[in-house]
Write a protein that holds these residues in place. Structure first.
Motif, PDB file in Angstrom:
ATOM      1  N   GLY A 129      32.995   0.342   0.650  1.00  0.00           N
ATOM      2  CA  GLY A 129      32.496   0.843   1.931  1.00  0.00           C
ATOM      3  C   GLY A 129      30.980   0.883   2.036  1.00  0.00           C
ATOM      4  O   GLY A 129      30.429   1.179   3.099  1.00  0.00           O
ATOM      5  N   GLY A 181      28.881  -1.637   1.857  1.00  0.00           N
ATOM      6  CA  GLY A 181      28.311  -2.759   2.601  1.00  0.00           C
ATOM      7  C   GLY A 181      28.181  -4.048   1.808  1.00  0.00           C
ATOM      8  O   GLY A 181      27.484  -4.977   2.231  1.00  0.00           O
ATOM      9  N   LYS A 182      28.891  -4.165   0.674  1.00  0.00           N
ATOM     10  CA  LYS A 182      28.792  -5.366  -0.159  1.00  0.00           C
ATOM     11  C   LYS A 182      29.276  -6.603   0.605  1.00  0.00           C
ATOM     12  O   LYS A 182      28.610  -7.631   0.612  1.00  0.00           O
ATOM     13  CB  LYS A 182      29.622  -5.194  -1.448  1.00  0.00           C
ATOM     14  N   SER A 183      30.447  -6.481   1.238  1.00  0.00           N
ATOM     15  CA  SER A 183      30.983  -7.645   1.962  1.00  0.00           C
ATOM     16  C   SER A 183      30.061  -8.019   3.107  1.00  0.00           C
ATOM     17  O   SER A 183      29.823  -9.214   3.361  1.00  0.00           O
ATOM     18  CB  SER A 183      32.373  -7.347   2.523  1.00  0.00           C
ATOM     19  N   THR A 184      29.538  -7.012   3.784  1.00  0.00           N
ATOM     20  CA  THR A 184      28.617  -7.279   4.901  1.00  0.00           C
ATOM     21  C   THR A 184      27.412  -8.079   4.403  1.00  0.00           C
ATOM     22  O   THR A 184      27.029  -9.086   5.014  1.00  0.00           O
ATOM     23  CB  THR A 184      28.151  -5.938   5.519  1.00  0.00           C
TER      24      THR A 184
HETATM   25  P1  ADP Z   1      32.191  -2.971   0.967  1.00  0.00           P
HETATM   26  O1  ADP Z   1      32.334  -4.465   0.873  1.00  0.00           O
HETATM   27  O2  ADP Z   1      31.102  -2.433   0.087  1.00  0.00           O
HETATM   28  O3  ADP Z   1      33.499  -2.255   0.736  1.00  0.00           O
HETATM   29  P2  ADP Z   1      31.849  -3.439   3.830  1.00  0.00           P
HETATM   30  O4  ADP Z   1      30.674  -4.328   3.983  1.00  0.00           O
HETATM   31  O5  ADP Z   1      33.206  -4.055   3.953  1.00  0.00           O
HETATM   32  O6  ADP Z   1      31.724  -2.607   2.464  1.00  0.00           O
HETATM   33  O7  ADP Z   1      31.762  -2.283   4.930  1.00  0.00           O
HETATM   34  C1  ADP Z   1      30.628  -1.428   5.058  1.00  0.00           C
HETATM   35  C2  ADP Z   1      30.853  -0.445   6.218  1.00  0.00           C
HETATM   36  O8  ADP Z   1      30.861  -1.143   7.459  1.00  0.00           O
HETATM   37  C3  ADP Z   1      32.162   0.311   6.146  1.00  0.00           C
HETATM   38  O9  ADP Z   1      31.935   1.621   6.617  1.00  0.00           O
HETATM   39  C4  ADP Z   1      33.059  -0.463   7.093  1.00  0.00           C
HETATM   40  O10 ADP Z   1      34.048   0.383   7.637  1.00  0.00           O
HETATM   41  C5  ADP Z   1      32.077  -0.928   8.143  1.00  0.00           C
HETATM   42  N1  ADP Z   1      32.482  -2.223   8.759  1.00  0.00           N
HETATM   43  C6  ADP Z   1      32.656  -3.396   8.114  1.00  0.00           C
HETATM   44  N2  ADP Z   1      32.977  -4.391   8.969  1.00  0.00           N
HETATM   45  C7  ADP Z   1      33.022  -3.824  10.210  1.00  0.00           C
HETATM   46  C8  ADP Z   1      33.287  -4.316  11.528  1.00  0.00           C
HETATM   47  N3  ADP Z   1      33.571  -5.608  11.751  1.00  0.00           N
HETATM   48  N4  ADP Z   1      33.213  -3.434  12.551  1.00  0.00           N
HETATM   49  C9  ADP Z   1      32.906  -2.141  12.335  1.00  0.00           C
HETATM   50  N5  ADP Z   1      32.636  -1.603  11.131  1.00  0.00           N
HETATM   51  C10 ADP Z   1      32.694  -2.421  10.073  1.00  0.00           C
END
Ligand code: ADP
Length: 227
Positions: free
Chosen positions: A46, A48-51
């Motif tokens: 959560g 933001g790694k994937s982001t």
């Molecule tokens: P990680 O890969 O570290 O688990 P993510 O990058 O998936 O983290 O997500 C970081 C935050 O952004 C989380 O709170 C997630 O719920 C939120 N998030 C990710 N993608 C979206 C989206 N498309 N719309 C709204 N919120 C998002």
């Protein structure tokens, strides 16, 4: 001389900007990855790694900041140019392998090469060589369902490498495997990466795996910090 493969500068990203459910995920991330370097991106779920990986891999655009791959700033380029660079220079591995079930291991690795204009013969040869380098040449004609989780993930690594990218982006690549398999599969990935001189940014929340990479950066409160 060092060669910068990936440079992120001042990357910010919010979801649902301006709305009550706004999530400000990245608040100015800076990162440089040199050729041949394997960098661990460490943070809890959560954070933001994937982001961040999506920005680095040109699958999404930041609200602000610069994304440079092999010296070219790409955040504002056309979709066509971004897709070209992504196909040629970036390989992705995810937590789940996403292999095509109706194709064999070798075919799954050959397909992205065929899409890139490589001949069937050369693509198949390369697929076998890549499988060899992760220790599963004997599984070349198996479909995903006939392979173990660790084998499937090795095939996914080979597919990511199929077109000879400069940059490998991996999101919890062994997160779905038991600890012992994860260990062996991770070692295979490191061998493959080091043999090819590739750069890699690998997201994980596993601190033992992170410690085996060349460098670690932590994602904390939207910023990247050298660990
Ligand atoms: P990680 O890969 O570290 O688990 P993510 O990058 O998936 O983290 O997500 C970081 C935050 O952004 C989380 O709170 C997630 O719920 C939120 N998030 C990710 N993608 C979206 C989206 N498309 N719309 C709204 N919120 C998002």
């Amino acid at each position: 001389m060092s060669e910068t493969v990936l440079r992120l500068s001042g990357i910010t990203k919010a979801y649902n900007a301006g709305k009550p459910n706004e999530v400000h995920v990245l608040r100015g991330c800076d990162l440089t990855v040199q050729r041949g370097e394997v960098v661990a991106l460490v943070a809890p779920s959560g954070a933001g790694k994937s982001t961040l990986l999506h920005m680095a891999g040109l699958l999404d655009t930041p609200d602000a900041g610069v994304v440079e791959i092999a010296g070219e700033a790409l955040q504002d380029k056309s979709d066509r140019r971004r897709t070209q660079v992504r196909r040629a220079e970036v390989g992705f591995v995810y937590q789940f392998h996403h292999l095509l079930p109706e194709f064999t291991a070798a075919e799954n690795i050959a397909l992205p090469q065929l899409a890139n204009g490589v001949s069937a013969k050369a693509a198949t040869e390369r697929a076998h060589d890549l499988l060899d380098s992760v220790g599963i040449r004997a599984r070349a004609e198996h479909r995903p369902a006939a392979m173990s989780g660790g084998e499937q993930q090795r095939v996914a690594f080979c597919r990511a490498m199929a077109n000879g990218p400069k940059l490998l982006l991996a999101d919890e690549p062994t997160g779905n495997l038991d600890p012992e398999t994860s260990d062996r599969v991770f070692a295979a990935l490191m061998t493959l990466v080091h043999e090819t001189g590739l750069s890699a940014l690998i997201a994980t929340h596993n601190l033992d795996l992170a410690a085996r990479m060349d460098r670690q950066v932590r994602l904390e409160a939207g910023h990247l910090i050298e660990a």
